[in-house]
Enzyme design. Structure first.
Site, mmCIF file in Angstrom:
data_model
loop_
_atom_site.group_PDB
_atom_site.id
_atom_site.type_symbol
_atom_site.label_atom_id
_atom_site.label_comp_id
_atom_site.label_asym_id
_atom_site.label_seq_id
_atom_site.Cartn_x
_atom_site.Cartn_y
_atom_site.Cartn_z
ATOM 1 N N GLY A 79 -46.118 79.227 -21.171
ATOM 2 C CA GLY A 79 -46.338 80.535 -20.579
ATOM 3 C C GLY A 79 -45.209 80.885 -19.627
ATOM 4 O O GLY A 79 -44.577 79.998 -19.042
ATOM 5 N N GLN B 174 -41.013 85.218 -12.856
ATOM 6 C CA GLN B 174 -40.231 83.974 -12.903
ATOM 7 C C GLN B 174 -38.799 84.187 -13.381
ATOM 8 O O GLN B 174 -37.943 83.328 -13.199
ATOM 9 C CB GLN B 174 -40.912 82.961 -13.839
ATOM 10 C CG GLN B 174 -42.235 82.451 -13.323
ATOM 11 C CD GLN B 174 -42.878 81.519 -14.330
ATOM 12 O OE1 GLN B 174 -43.582 81.966 -15.229
ATOM 13 N NE2 GLN B 174 -42.614 80.222 -14.202
ATOM 14 N N CYS C 253 -45.439 74.011 -14.398
ATOM 15 C CA CYS C 253 -44.837 75.350 -14.327
ATOM 16 C C CYS C 253 -43.327 75.234 -14.487
ATOM 17 O O CYS C 253 -42.712 74.347 -13.896
ATOM 18 C CB CYS C 253 -45.183 75.955 -12.964
ATOM 19 S SG CYS C 253 -44.529 77.608 -12.732
ATOM 20 N N LEU C 254 -42.748 76.140 -15.270
ATOM 21 C CA LEU C 254 -41.294 76.111 -15.471
ATOM 22 C C LEU C 254 -40.542 76.367 -14.159
ATOM 23 O O LEU C 254 -39.378 75.994 -14.038
ATOM 24 C CB LEU C 254 -40.881 77.155 -16.518
ATOM 25 C CG LEU C 254 -41.360 76.884 -17.950
ATOM 26 C CD1 LEU C 254 -40.966 78.036 -18.867
ATOM 27 C CD2 LEU C 254 -40.812 75.566 -18.479
ATOM 28 N N HIS D 136 -53.060 81.190 -14.540
ATOM 29 C CA HIS D 136 -51.834 80.685 -13.912
ATOM 30 C C HIS D 136 -50.749 81.774 -13.923
ATOM 31 O O HIS D 136 -50.112 82.048 -12.900
ATOM 32 C CB HIS D 136 -51.377 79.435 -14.687
ATOM 33 C CG HIS D 136 -50.056 78.872 -14.262
ATOM 34 N ND1 HIS D 136 -49.924 77.613 -13.716
ATOM 35 C CD2 HIS D 136 -48.797 79.383 -14.329
ATOM 36 C CE1 HIS D 136 -48.637 77.393 -13.446
ATOM 37 N NE2 HIS D 136 -47.931 78.444 -13.825
ATOM 38 N N GLU D 137 -50.563 82.399 -15.086
ATOM 39 C CA GLU D 137 -49.504 83.411 -15.212
ATOM 40 C C GLU D 137 -49.848 84.668 -14.403
ATOM 41 O O GLU D 137 -48.956 85.301 -13.832
ATOM 42 C CB GLU D 137 -49.271 83.771 -16.684
ATOM 43 C CG GLU D 137 -48.892 82.612 -17.601
ATOM 44 C CD GLU D 137 -47.724 81.791 -17.107
ATOM 45 O OE1 GLU D 137 -46.875 82.319 -16.363
ATOM 46 O OE2 GLU D 137 -47.664 80.589 -17.456
ATOM 47 N N HIS E 248 -48.736 84.323 -10.912
ATOM 48 C CA HIS E 248 -47.304 84.605 -10.740
ATOM 49 C C HIS E 248 -47.063 86.083 -10.463
ATOM 50 O O HIS E 248 -46.210 86.441 -9.656
ATOM 51 C CB HIS E 248 -46.521 84.233 -12.009
ATOM 52 C CG HIS E 248 -46.155 82.787 -12.119
ATOM 53 N ND1 HIS E 248 -45.389 82.141 -11.176
ATOM 54 C CD2 HIS E 248 -46.419 81.874 -13.086
ATOM 55 C CE1 HIS E 248 -45.210 80.882 -11.557
ATOM 56 N NE2 HIS E 248 -45.828 80.687 -12.714
#
Ligand code: NI
Length: 167
Positions: A46, A51, A91-92, A133-134, A137
């Site tokens: 994701g 991000q 997470c990236l 989660h996204e 962000h």
């Protein structure tokens, strides 16, 4: 298509809030294509536009094993949520760190798809956790915000050390 640089914690730009997309036009479709390419390149499941330093409410995801089932959600809203569940997340933007985070077990989501059509669906399991989660962000929130300040500080130091080693 182009790969986009992913912001890494503690970059303050990860704390920005995303605004809704007014029209899903060619510019938005290019952003979506670039985000998907970037997510696949980094083996993520994701990615939220915040991000990659784009303050728009755009999320791309692919939780399939073969990485051939891209999902795009725009302007998401959670209109109902049930239950509570812990799941390990990564997470990236916080590379190499994993932690259990409490999320709703099942959510009802309203959003636009990549063509700009209105959609409503329910999600649980990995997909449900990923969407929550996204969506965090998009509000400038990271999964490590659910941890204690002490743990978060330890993660910050660890990532700083890794960054220095890479120079
Ligand atoms: Ni993330």
């Amino acid at each position: 298509m182009a790969l986009l640089p992913i912001l890494k914690f503690p970059d303050p730009r990860l704390r920005h809030k995303a605004v809704p997309v007014a029209v899903v036009n060619d510019e938005i479709k290019t952003i979506i294509a670039d985000m998907l390419e970037t997510m696949y390149e980094d083996n993520g499941i994701g990615l939220a536009a915040i991000q990659v330093n784009i303050q728009k409410q755009i999320i791309v995801m692919d939780i399939s094993d073969d990485k051939n089932d891209p999902k795009v959600i725009i302007n998401p809203e959670i209109i109902d949520a049930k239950g509570n569940e812990l799941m390990s997340e990564g997470c990236l933007s916080v590379p190499g760190i994993y932690a259990e985070v409490p999320r709703a077990q099942e959510i009802q989501v309203k959003c636009l798809d990549r063509e700009g059509n209105s959609q409503e669906f329910s999600a649980d399991g990995l997909l449900g956790h990923c969407i929550q989660h996204e969506m965090d962000h998009l509000q400038g929130k990271l999964f490590i915000d659910y941890l204690s300040p002490l743990k978060r500080e330890r993660i910050r130091k660890k990532l700083e050390k890794v960054r220095k080693q890479n120079f």
